[in-house]
Design an enzyme around this catalytic site. Structure first.
Site, PDB file in Angstrom:
ATOM      1  N   SER A  24      -8.806  30.185   1.042  1.00 42.95           N
ATOM      2  CA  SER A  24      -7.774  31.195   0.835  1.00 42.95           C
ATOM      3  C   SER A  24      -7.404  31.284  -0.641  1.00 42.95           C
ATOM      4  O   SER A  24      -7.799  30.434  -1.447  1.00 42.95           O
ATOM      5  CB  SER A  24      -6.514  30.863   1.661  1.00 42.95           C
ATOM      6  OG  SER A  24      -5.951  29.641   1.230  1.00 42.95           O
ATOM      7  N   ASP A  47     -11.492  16.627   2.444  1.00 38.59           N
ATOM      8  CA  ASP A  47     -10.330  16.054   1.765  1.00 38.59           C
ATOM      9  C   ASP A  47     -10.832  15.675   0.378  1.00 38.59           C
ATOM     10  O   ASP A  47     -11.661  14.776   0.232  1.00 38.59           O
ATOM     11  CB  ASP A  47      -9.834  14.825   2.528  1.00 38.59           C
ATOM     12  CG  ASP A  47      -8.790  14.021   1.780  1.00 38.59           C
ATOM     13  OD1 ASP A  47      -8.437  14.384   0.641  1.00 38.59           O
ATOM     14  OD2 ASP A  47      -8.338  12.992   2.323  1.00 38.59           O
ATOM     15  N   VAL A  48     -10.342  16.355  -0.640  1.00 37.40           N
ATOM     16  CA  VAL A  48     -10.906  16.175  -1.980  1.00 37.40           C
ATOM     17  C   VAL A  48     -10.715  14.761  -2.529  1.00 37.40           C
ATOM     18  O   VAL A  48     -11.435  14.350  -3.451  1.00 37.40           O
ATOM     19  CB  VAL A  48     -10.328  17.200  -2.977  1.00 37.40           C
ATOM     20  CG1 VAL A  48     -10.783  18.605  -2.613  1.00 37.40           C
ATOM     21  CG2 VAL A  48      -8.811  17.117  -3.065  1.00 37.40           C
ATOM     22  N   SER A  51      -2.173  24.555 -13.953  1.00 32.20           N
ATOM     23  CA  SER A  51      -1.039  25.440 -13.703  1.00 32.20           C
ATOM     24  C   SER A  51      -0.209  25.558 -14.965  1.00 32.20           C
ATOM     25  O   SER A  51      -0.183  24.636 -15.803  1.00 32.20           O
ATOM     26  CB  SER A  51      -0.167  24.872 -12.578  1.00 32.20           C
ATOM     27  OG  SER A  51       1.064  25.582 -12.479  1.00 32.20           O
ATOM     28  N   LYS A  75      -0.682  18.374 -12.651  1.00 34.97           N
ATOM     29  CA  LYS A  75      -1.404  19.423 -13.358  1.00 34.97           C
ATOM     30  C   LYS A  75      -1.529  19.120 -14.852  1.00 34.97           C
ATOM     31  O   LYS A  75      -2.527  19.498 -15.493  1.00 34.97           O
ATOM     32  CB  LYS A  75      -0.726  20.777 -13.140  1.00 34.97           C
ATOM     33  CG  LYS A  75      -0.783  21.261 -11.688  1.00 34.97           C
ATOM     34  CD  LYS A  75      -2.217  21.395 -11.197  1.00 34.97           C
ATOM     35  CE  LYS A  75      -2.290  22.041  -9.817  1.00 34.97           C
ATOM     36  NZ  LYS A  75      -3.689  22.237  -9.367  1.00 34.97           N
ATOM     37  N   ASP A 107     -12.778  22.819   2.275  1.00 33.78           N
ATOM     38  CA  ASP A 107     -11.365  23.017   2.580  1.00 33.78           C
ATOM     39  C   ASP A 107     -11.025  22.260   3.853  1.00 33.78           C
ATOM     40  O   ASP A 107     -11.925  21.854   4.597  1.00 33.78           O
ATOM     41  CB  ASP A 107     -11.090  24.519   2.768  1.00 33.78           C
ATOM     42  CG  ASP A 107      -9.640  24.905   2.507  1.00 33.78           C
ATOM     43  OD1 ASP A 107      -8.765  24.457   3.289  1.00 33.78           O
ATOM     44  OD2 ASP A 107      -9.388  25.651   1.550  1.00 33.78           O
ATOM     45  N   TYR A 134       4.390  17.850  -9.173  1.00 37.42           N
ATOM     46  CA  TYR A 134       3.391  18.900  -9.372  1.00 37.42           C
ATOM     47  C   TYR A 134       3.022  19.029 -10.849  1.00 37.42           C
ATOM     48  O   TYR A 134       1.842  19.079 -11.208  1.00 37.42           O
ATOM     49  CB  TYR A 134       3.934  20.223  -8.835  1.00 37.42           C
ATOM     50  CG  TYR A 134       2.946  21.360  -8.882  1.00 37.42           C
ATOM     51  CD1 TYR A 134       1.870  21.399  -8.009  1.00 37.42           C
ATOM     52  CD2 TYR A 134       3.101  22.402  -9.800  1.00 37.42           C
ATOM     53  CE1 TYR A 134       0.950  22.454  -8.045  1.00 37.42           C
ATOM     54  CE2 TYR A 134       2.200  23.456  -9.839  1.00 37.42           C
ATOM     55  CZ  TYR A 134       1.132  23.471  -8.956  1.00 37.42           C
ATOM     56  OH  TYR A 134       0.228  24.507  -9.004  1.00 37.42           O
ATOM     57  N   THR A 170      -0.602  34.855  -3.964  1.00 32.05           N
ATOM     58  CA  THR A 170      -1.439  34.197  -2.955  1.00 32.05           C
ATOM     59  C   THR A 170      -0.645  34.088  -1.653  1.00 32.05           C
ATOM     60  O   THR A 170       0.562  34.382  -1.622  1.00 32.05           O
ATOM     61  CB  THR A 170      -1.858  32.787  -3.420  1.00 32.05           C
ATOM     62  OG1 THR A 170      -0.692  31.958  -3.524  1.00 32.05           O
ATOM     63  CG2 THR A 170      -2.569  32.837  -4.762  1.00 32.05           C
TER      64      THR A 170
END
Length: 259
Positions: free
Chosen positions: A18, A60-61, A150, A167, A39, A163, A198
């Site tokens: 997505s 799962d990364v 980001s 990033k 994903d 977060y 998104t």
């Protein structure tokens, strides 16, 4: 020097089911690459992969095994030439709440695990596979990696301690990793989106009104960016053979306020 030709190659897009990841997966497919959509959303990921002639891998990364499974799936379809690390998440909360409670360390650690460690896990293992490729050009280029950071890496807002830290880590490792991977002919770039439209904003009149309000804070154009526009920058990072070790803000000129 022509743009990198992705015809007959394979690529991996994490978070490809997505949003930004999906837009990147679709544009890679248009360039002739067979895309692994990596994903956790099996239903949506399978749908996207089927539509673009790729393959879905539940991933799962932060898992070495899952990363290797995605890379193996890509290698079956062609030499791995591109990896876009778009998977990520957030956990909002102040460092100390108004009630005097510290931000839960497990939440902080989880965001770092997915966004930063997960990105490194995927890119390092993808780069190892790319290093086995025959060079595409006289420069010895074998592949390209794009990590999604980001604007919060630079302008973190109130409640974004975890977060923003994750990033900022993605931004901070861009240059040393590009230097490391120069020896094997793999380029590494980072794109740092601002406010991008998104699915996280939901749907309907209230959602549209909220997005319009957010867009007013963008310098120009005064709107949210689209996932497609973000993907354009990612494709440039992959297909321009001289683009390396860069961190590109794609945010319409916004500088985020404290809240």
């Amino acid at each position: 020097m022509p743009r990198v030709n992705l015809e007959g190659s394979s690529s991996i897009v994490t978070g490809g089911a997505s949003g930004i990841g999906e837009a990147c997966a679709r544009q890679l497919a248009e360039l002739g690459s067979k895309v692994v959509v990596a994903d956790l959303n099996e239903e949506r990921g399978t749908k996207v992969a089927d539509e673009i002639g790729g393959k879905f891998v539940k991933c799962d990364v932060s898992s070495i095994e899952d990363a290797d499974a995605a890379i193996a799936a890509a290698a079956e379809m062609g030499p791995l030439r591109a990896c876009v690390n778009s998977a990520g998440l957030g956990a909002a909360g102040r460092t100390v709440s108004r009630d005097g409670e510290p931000f839960p360390l497990d939440k902080f650690s989880f965001v770092i695990k997915v966004n930063l460690i997960g990105t490194f896990n995927m890119l390092s293992r993808a780069a190892a596979e790319m290093s086995k490729n025959e060079p595409l050009d006289d420069d010895g280029g074998r592949g390209a990696i794009v990590n999604l950071a980001s604007a919060a890496a630079f302008d973190g807002q109130i409640g974004q301690c975890a977060y923003s830290a994750s990033k900022a880590g993605v931004v901070g490792m861009a240059l040393p990793i590009a230097r490391d991977l120069a020896a094997v002919g793999v380029r590494v770039n980072t794109v740092a989106p601002g406010l991008i439209d998104t699915p996280i904003y939901g749907e309907g009149p209230e959602s549209e009104a909220f997005k319009a309000h957010l867009g007013k804070s963008v310098l120009f154009p005064k709107r949210l960016g689209s996932a497609e526009e973000l993907a354009f920058a990612v494709m440039d990072c992959i297909t321009n053979p001289y683009m390396n070790a860069e961190v590109i803000r794609l945010d319409g000129g916004i500088r985020m306020p404290p809240k």
